[in-house]
Each structure stands twice: as structure tokens, then as C-alpha cells.
Design an enzyme around this catalytic site. Structure first.
Site, PDB file in Angstrom:
ATOM      1  N   ASN A   9       0.818  -1.213   0.000  1.00  0.00           N
ATOM      2  CA  ASN A   9       0.000   0.000   0.000  1.00  0.00           C
ATOM      3  C   ASN A   9       0.858   1.273   0.000  1.00  0.00           C
ATOM      4  O   ASN A   9       1.370   1.672   1.046  1.00  0.00           O
ATOM      5  CB  ASN A   9      -0.892  -0.061   1.248  1.00  0.00           C
ATOM      6  CG  ASN A   9      -1.831   1.116   1.373  1.00  0.00           C
ATOM      7  OD1 ASN A   9      -1.708   2.101   0.628  1.00  0.00           O
ATOM      8  ND2 ASN A   9      -2.756   1.028   2.300  1.00  0.00           N
ATOM      9  N   PRO A  10       1.007   1.943  -1.157  1.00  0.00           N
ATOM     10  CA  PRO A  10       1.851   3.141  -1.221  1.00  0.00           C
ATOM     11  C   PRO A  10       1.320   4.278  -0.341  1.00  0.00           C
ATOM     12  O   PRO A  10       2.093   5.130   0.115  1.00  0.00           O
ATOM     13  CB  PRO A  10       1.830   3.556  -2.696  1.00  0.00           C
ATOM     14  CG  PRO A  10       0.908   2.634  -3.397  1.00  0.00           C
ATOM     15  CD  PRO A  10       0.363   1.614  -2.437  1.00  0.00           C
ATOM     16  N   GLY A  11       0.000   4.269  -0.073  1.00  0.00           N
ATOM     17  CA  GLY A  11      -0.613   5.295   0.787  1.00  0.00           C
ATOM     18  C   GLY A  11      -0.026   5.259   2.195  1.00  0.00           C
ATOM     19  O   GLY A  11       0.180   6.304   2.823  1.00  0.00           O
ATOM     20  N   LYS A  12       0.249   4.035   2.691  1.00  0.00           N
ATOM     21  CA  LYS A  12       0.821   3.891   4.033  1.00  0.00           C
ATOM     22  C   LYS A  12       2.209   4.524   4.088  1.00  0.00           C
ATOM     23  O   LYS A  12       2.574   5.161   5.076  1.00  0.00           O
ATOM     24  CB  LYS A  12       0.967   2.408   4.384  1.00  0.00           C
ATOM     25  CG  LYS A  12      -0.265   1.776   4.930  1.00  0.00           C
ATOM     26  CD  LYS A  12       0.081   0.406   5.482  1.00  0.00           C
ATOM     27  CE  LYS A  12      -1.162  -0.333   5.916  1.00  0.00           C
ATOM     28  NZ  LYS A  12      -0.876  -1.712   6.318  1.00  0.00           N
ATOM     29  N   ASP A  65       0.536  -4.461  10.646  1.00  0.00           N
ATOM     30  CA  ASP A  65      -0.670  -5.241  10.398  1.00  0.00           C
ATOM     31  C   ASP A  65      -1.753  -4.641  11.274  1.00  0.00           C
ATOM     32  O   ASP A  65      -1.493  -4.285  12.426  1.00  0.00           O
ATOM     33  CB  ASP A  65      -0.436  -6.712  10.762  1.00  0.00           C
ATOM     34  CG  ASP A  65      -1.472  -7.608  10.098  1.00  0.00           C
ATOM     35  OD1 ASP A  65      -2.061  -7.195   9.090  1.00  0.00           O
ATOM     36  OD2 ASP A  65      -1.699  -8.725  10.599  1.00  0.00           O
ATOM     37  N   SER A  66      -2.944  -4.477  10.716  1.00  0.00           N
ATOM     38  CA  SER A  66      -3.995  -3.877  11.531  1.00  0.00           C
ATOM     39  C   SER A  66      -5.318  -4.575  11.314  1.00  0.00           C
ATOM     40  O   SER A  66      -5.471  -5.382  10.395  1.00  0.00           O
ATOM     41  CB  SER A  66      -4.111  -2.375  11.241  1.00  0.00           C
ATOM     42  OG  SER A  66      -4.058  -2.130   9.870  1.00  0.00           O
ATOM     43  N   LYS A 162      -8.447  12.072  11.998  1.00  0.00           N
ATOM     44  CA  LYS A 162      -8.449  10.613  12.189  1.00  0.00           C
ATOM     45  C   LYS A 162      -7.042  10.143  12.566  1.00  0.00           C
ATOM     46  O   LYS A 162      -6.866   9.384  13.523  1.00  0.00           O
ATOM     47  CB  LYS A 162      -8.932   9.898  10.916  1.00  0.00           C
ATOM     48  CG  LYS A 162      -8.824   8.382  11.051  1.00  0.00           C
ATOM     49  CD  LYS A 162      -9.115   7.614   9.772  1.00  0.00           C
ATOM     50  CE  LYS A 162      -8.645   6.169   9.930  1.00  0.00           C
ATOM     51  NZ  LYS A 162      -8.736   5.371   8.719  1.00  0.00           N
ATOM     52  N   ARG A 168      -3.306   3.480  13.886  1.00  0.00           N
ATOM     53  CA  ARG A 168      -2.030   3.597  13.177  1.00  0.00           C
ATOM     54  C   ARG A 168      -1.256   4.819  13.662  1.00  0.00           C
ATOM     55  O   ARG A 168      -0.043   4.757  13.859  1.00  0.00           O
ATOM     56  CB  ARG A 168      -2.261   3.667  11.663  1.00  0.00           C
ATOM     57  CG  ARG A 168      -1.005   3.401  10.853  1.00  0.00           C
ATOM     58  CD  ARG A 168      -1.269   3.183   9.368  1.00  0.00           C
ATOM     59  NE  ARG A 168      -2.044   1.988   9.125  1.00  0.00           N
ATOM     60  CZ  ARG A 168      -3.352   1.987   8.818  1.00  0.00           C
ATOM     61  NH1 ARG A 168      -4.013   3.098   8.687  1.00  0.00           N
ATOM     62  NH2 ARG A 168      -3.996   0.863   8.634  1.00  0.00           N
TER      63      ARG A 168
HETATM   64  P1  IMP Z   1      -3.740  -3.896   6.835  1.00  0.00           P
HETATM   65  O1  IMP Z   1      -2.989  -3.710   8.092  1.00  0.00           O
HETATM   66  O2  IMP Z   1      -3.540  -2.764   5.883  1.00  0.00           O
HETATM   67  O3  IMP Z   1      -3.520  -5.236   6.193  1.00  0.00           O
HETATM   68  O4  IMP Z   1      -5.274  -3.819   7.244  1.00  0.00           O
HETATM   69  C1  IMP Z   1      -6.106  -4.943   7.259  1.00  0.00           C
HETATM   70  C2  IMP Z   1      -7.538  -4.553   6.995  1.00  0.00           C
HETATM   71  O5  IMP Z   1      -8.032  -3.865   8.144  1.00  0.00           O
HETATM   72  C3  IMP Z   1      -7.725  -3.593   5.824  1.00  0.00           C
HETATM   73  O6  IMP Z   1      -7.974  -4.273   4.629  1.00  0.00           O
HETATM   74  C4  IMP Z   1      -8.958  -2.801   6.237  1.00  0.00           C
HETATM   75  O7  IMP Z   1     -10.094  -3.501   5.817  1.00  0.00           O
HETATM   76  C5  IMP Z   1      -8.893  -2.832   7.754  1.00  0.00           C
HETATM   77  N1  IMP Z   1      -8.375  -1.556   8.281  1.00  0.00           N
HETATM   78  C6  IMP Z   1      -7.127  -1.329   8.785  1.00  0.00           C
HETATM   79  N2  IMP Z   1      -6.996  -0.055   9.166  1.00  0.00           N
HETATM   80  C7  IMP Z   1      -8.181   0.540   8.903  1.00  0.00           C
HETATM   81  C8  IMP Z   1      -8.662   1.876   9.082  1.00  0.00           C
HETATM   82  O8  IMP Z   1      -7.978   2.799   9.544  1.00  0.00           O
HETATM   83  N3  IMP Z   1      -9.935   2.095   8.676  1.00  0.00           N
HETATM   84  C9  IMP Z   1     -10.732   1.127   8.140  1.00  0.00           C
HETATM   85  N4  IMP Z   1     -10.342  -0.116   7.954  1.00  0.00           N
HETATM   86  C10 IMP Z   1      -9.070  -0.415   8.332  1.00  0.00           C
END
Ligand code: IMP
Length: 185
Positions: A9-12, A65-66, A162, A168
Site C-alpha cells: 500500500n503506497p498510501g501507508k 498489520d492492523s 483521524k 495507526r
Molecule cells: P492492513 O494492516 O492494511 O492489512 O489492514 C487490514 C484490513 O483492516 C484492511 O484491509 C482494512 O479492511 C482494515 N483496516 C485497517 N486499518 C483501517 C482503518 O484505519 N480504517 C478502516 N479499515 C481499516
């Protein structure tokens, strides 16, 4: 200092760059895979990912990871949040929550960072509630069904606001504090 950000994800990378700019850290986007183990804990996914990347020779990097953990659903979608979003989506979560009184949920973000032989794992959280319907056009993923304050959804809150309270954003603050206290930045 350069820090490799391993993500699709380049946005991250942009988000992290903005946070780290003041500390003279340059973020480099590394778009590569690592194995995401099946476990209930983000920390374990991150720990295993870091070990694999280090073993493969990558140095000075971070991964994250989230996920969204809904209490009434025993933590689901949690570590399966990306899959949950692709399959049942926000409408599916709302359906599972029909008639459920306990709306509490928490977003969590775990960041793992390896600089030289120094290893840091931090987890930031953002508690809130699952709404009864999708609200707002901003954000991504679960943003329209999550509210941190019981009023506006994440999709209705400006992105800077946010980031100041998000899982994050909080994980990034913890990482910066830890890097400072170890004299790495
Ligand atoms: P990852 O850490 O980018 O792999 O996040 C896993 C999934 O969690 C993503 O595909 C989103 O569906 C969800 N997610 C993570 N952070 C957020 C957020 O800030 N808002 C909404 N969904 C999120």
C-alpha cells in the site's frame, strides 16, 4: 537514515513519511510479500513477518498489520480484517451485529521495526463503537461503520483528525518514542 517500509500500500508509505520527516528518516517503499501466519494476534503476524524478512537479508525495515476487533463477535474480523472486508464487507458486519446491544470495538495496529540488530514491536489502539448503518464518504475499509466518539464515523472525520487518534497514528507515536529512547533517531 533510510527505513524500508514493506507493504503493498503506497498510501501507508506516504503517511509514515509525513510522521517521520521531522526526524530526518527517509521512507523507501518495498513492495514485497511475506508470509502472514494464521493466528489470533497481530503481534504474532508481525513477529513472524519480521523474522522472515530478516532471514531473507532485508535490513532497516518496518512492517505493520492492523484490524478491527468487535467485542460482541469475539474479536472478529480481527486478524482477518482484510479478508472480512473482501468477503462479507461492512454490510456483512452490520448484519452480524443486528440486535446486538454491545457495540464496542477496537481498531488495533501493530508495527514491527528492525534497525540494525534492534527490534521493536508496538501496538496502537483506537476504541469505539460499531454504528447501525454506514455513514460518510471518506476513508476506506471499515471507516463508515466505526465511530470513535459515538457520533461521527471515521469516514466523516477529516483524515488529519483521524490520524491524530487512530490506531495507526497511535502506533506510530509509540514507535517514534521508542526509537528516540534508544537513540536511533
Ligand atoms: P492492513 O494492516 O492494511 O492489512 O489492514 C487490514 C484490513 O483492516 C484492511 O484491509 C482494512 O479492511 C482494515 N483496516 C485497517 N486499518 C483501517 C482503518 O484505519 N480504517 C478502516 N479499515 C481499516
Amino acid at each position: 537514515m533510510k527505513l524500508n517500509v514493506v507493504t503493498h500500500n503506497p498510501g501507508k508509505v506516504k503517511e509514515y513519511q509525513a510522521e517521520f520527516a521531522d526526524f530526518g528518516v527517509e521512507m523507501v517503499h518495498v513492495n514485497r510479500e511475506y508470509d502472514e501466519v494464521q493466528t489470533a494476534y497481530l503481534e504474532e503476524v508481525v513477529d513472524k513477518g519480521m523474522k522472515e524478512l530478516y532471514r531473507d537479508g532485508l535490513r532497516d525495515f518496518m512492517i505493520d498489520d492492523s484490524g478491527l476487533f468487535v467485542n460482541a463477535l469475539k474479536g472478529f474480523p480481527g486478524v482477518y480484517s482484510a479478508y472480512g472486508q473482501k468477503t462479507i464487507g461492512n454490510q456483512g458486519i452490520l448484519k452480524l451485529m443486528e440486535g446486538v446491544e454491545d457495540r464496542t470495538a477496537v481498531f488495533k495496529c501493530c508495527i514491527g521495526c528492525m534497525i540494525g540488530e534492534e527490534r521493536i514491536i508496538v501496538t496502537g489502539t483506537c476504541p469505539g463503537y460499531i454504528l447501525f448503518e454506514e455513514r460518510g464518504d471518506g476513508g476506506f475499509g471499515y471507516d463508515p461503520i466505526f465511530t470513535p466518539d459515538g457520533e461521527r464515523s471515521f469516514a466523516e472525520i477529516p483524515v488529519e483528525e483521524k490520524n491524530a487518534i487512530s490506531h495507526r497514528g497511535n502506533a506510530t507515536k509509540l514507535l517514534i518514542d521508542e526509537l528516540k529512547s534508544r537513540g536511533l533517531i
